[in-house]
Design a protein around this motif. Structure first.
Motif, PDB file in Angstrom:
ATOM      1  N   THR A 290      -6.328   0.423 -36.052  1.00 29.70           N
ATOM      2  CA  THR A 290      -5.294   1.458 -36.000  1.00 29.70           C
ATOM      3  C   THR A 290      -3.931   0.816 -36.218  1.00 29.70           C
ATOM      4  OG1 THR A 290      -6.592   2.788 -34.439  1.00 29.70           O
ATOM      5  CG2 THR A 290      -4.245   3.266 -34.598  1.00 29.70           C
TER       6      THR A 290
ATOM      7  N   ALA B 283       0.128   1.177 -36.081  1.00 32.10           N
ATOM      8  CA  ALA B 283       1.247   1.898 -35.464  1.00 32.10           C
ATOM      9  C   ALA B 283       0.774   3.057 -34.591  1.00 32.10           C
ATOM     10  CB  ALA B 283       2.213   2.393 -36.538  1.00 32.10           C
ATOM     11  N   ASN B 284      -0.397   2.911 -34.009  1.00 35.40           N
ATOM     12  CA  ASN B 284      -0.946   3.918 -33.100  1.00 35.40           C
ATOM     13  C   ASN B 284      -1.100   5.305 -33.721  1.00 35.40           C
ATOM     14  OD1 ASN B 284      -1.144   2.124 -30.890  1.00 35.40           O
ATOM     15  ND2 ASN B 284       1.048   2.403 -30.464  1.00 35.40           N
ATOM     16  N   SER B 285      -1.102   5.367 -35.054  1.00 34.80           N
ATOM     17  CA  SER B 285      -1.161   6.689 -35.685  1.00 34.80           C
ATOM     18  C   SER B 285      -2.015   6.738 -36.945  1.00 34.80           C
ATOM     19  CB  SER B 285       0.253   7.174 -36.024  1.00 34.80           C
ATOM     20  OG  SER B 285       0.900   6.267 -36.894  1.00 34.80           O
ATOM     21  N   HIS B 286      -2.273   5.590 -37.571  1.00 36.47           N
ATOM     22  CA  HIS B 286      -3.014   5.580 -38.836  1.00 36.47           C
ATOM     23  C   HIS B 286      -4.264   4.723 -38.687  1.00 36.47           C
ATOM     24  CE1 HIS B 286       0.346   7.518 -40.896  1.00 36.47           C
ATOM     25  NE2 HIS B 286       1.160   6.626 -40.337  1.00 36.47           N
ATOM     26  N   ASP B 287      -5.410   5.319 -38.966  1.00 39.04           N
ATOM     27  CA  ASP B 287      -6.680   4.597 -38.913  1.00 39.04           C
ATOM     28  C   ASP B 287      -7.036   4.082 -40.297  1.00 39.04           C
ATOM     29  OD1 ASP B 287      -6.995   5.204 -36.209  1.00 39.04           O
ATOM     30  OD2 ASP B 287      -8.015   7.093 -36.650  1.00 39.04           O
TER      31      ASP B 287
ATOM     32  N   ASP C 210      -6.378  -3.918 -31.680  1.00 42.63           N
ATOM     33  CA  ASP C 210      -7.153  -2.701 -31.938  1.00 42.63           C
ATOM     34  C   ASP C 210      -8.117  -2.843 -33.110  1.00 42.63           C
ATOM     35  OD1 ASP C 210      -6.001  -1.185 -29.877  1.00 42.63           O
ATOM     36  OD2 ASP C 210      -4.245  -0.745 -31.124  1.00 42.63           O
TER      37      ASP C 210
END
Length: 206
Positions: free
Chosen positions: A176, A178-182, A111
């Protein structure tokens, strides 16, 4: 209003859109303020660019608006496009003005996204030089340079920056976690959209 046309092919995309409103039409639909400079790009052009994609890499060029940072609101990280601040009470994404931009984007594993932009000319922000929405920069210019007439202020702000020697650009890396923090890192070399006063040996320059 906005007129948007888009044509797509397997590897390419062409976009052209125009703005039709009180700020771009030649006739008056309401109150207008004198602005700091006549834009090099006609205001009725919203975007007009061509994009070519090859697997995970895309290249585009033309009159574009590029978002860095949050895409749903103006961000301090969004430094690419100049902004129309002549209606300061109504600043949003529509306040951004398109300028000539060459952009490359690469989508990497995990990502990771890498972007690079090059702007061959410089367009400053637009702001009102009269009326209730004068920017703080206007007040400072008038005070420090003892400007009394609107015409004198307008003449000072007419520096021609639509030249290659005012080219600028930057790069941005984002991902990104852990699919939650950009998270993102960016570097941009450019010019101030608002006028700045430089004092040197008893003289002042804008």
């Amino acid at each position: 209003g906005n007129l948007h046309l888009e044509a797509s092919a397997p590897l390419t995309k062409a976009v052209i859109s125009s703005n039709l409103n009180n700020e771009t039409l030649p006739f008056n639909l309401g109150e207008k303020w004198a602005i700091s400079k006549k834009p090099a790009i006609p205001r009725f052009i919203d975007e007009a660019f061509l994009q070519v994609s090859i697997e995970a890499v895309s290249f585009s060029g033309g009159l574009k608006k590029v978002n860095w940072g949050r895409a749903d609101a103006l961000s301090v990280l969004d430094v690419i496009n100049p902004k129309d601040e002549s209606r300061f009470y109504f600043l949003n994404e529509d306040s951004k003005m398109s300028v000539p931009i060459f952009q490359g984007i690469a989508y990497l594993p995990k990502d990771v996204k890498v972007e690079a932009v090059f702007l061959p000319i410089f367009e400053p922000d637009l702001f009102a030089i009269e009326g209730r929405w004068q920017s703080n920069s206007v007040y400072l210019l008038k005070e420090k340079m003892q400007i009394r007439r609107k015409e004198d202020l307008f003449d000072i702000l007419q520096k021609d920056t639509a030249k290659l020697r005012f080219a600028h650009g930057g790069m941005r890396l984002s991902t990104t976690i852990a699919n939650s923090h950009d998270i993102a890192f960016q570097y941009f070399y450019g010019w101030s959209g608002a006028p700045l006063i430089k004092f040197e040996e008893g003289k002042s320059f804008v």
